[in-house]
Design an enzyme around this catalytic site. Structure first.
Site, PDB file in Angstrom:
ATOM      1  N   GLY A 123      -4.714  24.915  15.568  1.00 31.68           N
ATOM      2  CA  GLY A 123      -4.276  25.443  14.273  1.00 31.68           C
ATOM      3  C   GLY A 123      -5.429  25.727  13.339  1.00 31.68           C
ATOM      4  N   CYS A 124      -6.379  24.823  13.273  1.00 28.72           N
ATOM      5  CA  CYS A 124      -7.531  25.002  12.379  1.00 28.72           C
ATOM      6  C   CYS A 124      -8.392  26.174  12.833  1.00 28.72           C
ATOM      7  CB  CYS A 124      -8.352  23.716  12.345  1.00 28.72           C
ATOM      8  SG  CYS A 124      -7.435  22.310  11.669  1.00 28.72           S
ATOM      9  N   THR A 125      -8.508  26.355  14.129  1.00 22.28           N
ATOM     10  CA  THR A 125      -9.293  27.480  14.650  1.00 22.28           C
ATOM     11  C   THR A 125      -8.653  28.806  14.273  1.00 22.28           C
ATOM     12  OG1 THR A 125     -10.093  26.149  16.508  1.00 22.28           O
ATOM     13  CG2 THR A 125     -10.205  28.550  16.736  1.00 22.28           C
TER      14      THR A 125
END
Length: 232
Positions: A123-125
């Site tokens: 998700g952060c990527t």
């Protein structure tokens, strides 16, 4: 020779003195007992006799557990974070590639801060790549973009290089900035509660005030929403 006439016993035979003494003593004892009983009854009716009973009642009342009060009730916890329109907190943190970035570096400009839980997670990527993809559009409307997490500077460097990210990445291992912006708090995963980074984005206007806050961000399409808010 005539027989002597026997003497008749005297009718006035004195009663033993012990018996009289015993009766007198018994009567005196009875009077004393009656007097004590009367005194006890009078004492019981007097206010002084009621005082111990009152003290006992007060003692029992004190022994009972106190009723629930406002102090013992759990207080309602307000959700952490900034109110829109409030002054954005200052910060100064190390960034990827070395050096530091502070709030003052963006005076007179709009600023987007996206707080993400952990570098190199799916998700952060995706979120960091989306903000990089729109970097030129943010610049065109006078808005800078910064990513913030608790990762070390070394981890931020690796994250940037691996995905060719164009947005500066700040490192906040002490959680000071994360807490100030309401991006640190209780989370839950598979029924387990723990403290961690809550995915949050904050848009700060050119006057240094919070223009918009997105909490518990859903990654898909989020960067586009933030750009639309910055352009308005």
């Amino acid at each position: 020779m005539p027989k002597p006439t026997p003497k008749k016993p005297s009718k006035k035979t004195a009663k033993p003195a012990v018996e009289k003494t015993s009766k007198v003593t018994t009567k005196a004892a009875a009077k004393t007992t009656a007097a004590k009983t009367t005194a006890v009854k009078k004492a019981a009716k007097s206010p002084a006799a009621k005082a111990p009973a009152a003290k006992t009642a007060a003692t029992k009342a004190a022994a009972k557990p106190a009723t629930k009060s406002a102090a013992t009730k759990p207080s309602a916890t307000k959700p952490a974070g900034l109110a829109e329109g409030s002054v954005a907190p200052d910060f100064k943190l190390p960034r990827d590639g070395g050096g530091e970035i502070s709030r003052a570096d963006f005076a007179g400009r709009k600023l987007v801060l996206f707080f993400y839980p952990k570098a190199n997670t799916p998700g952060c990527t995706r979120e960091a790549i989306d903000f990089t993809r729109l970097a030129a559009d943010f610049k065109a409307c006078g808005t800078a973009v910064l990513g913030v997490s608790a990762n070390s500077v070394k981890a931020q460097d690796s994250f940037r290089d691996k995905h060719q990210l164009a947005t500066p990445l700040l490192s906040d291992p002490t959680h000071a900035m994360l807490e100030a912006y309401g991006a640190w708090g209780e989370k839950s995963l598979y029924g387990r509660k723990f403290q961690g980074i809550i995915r949050t984005t904050v848009l700060i206007d050119a006057d240094g005030r919070v223009a918009r806050v997105w909490r518990n961000v859903k990654v898909d399409g989020h960067a586009d929403q933030v750009l639309a808010a910055a352009q308005s």
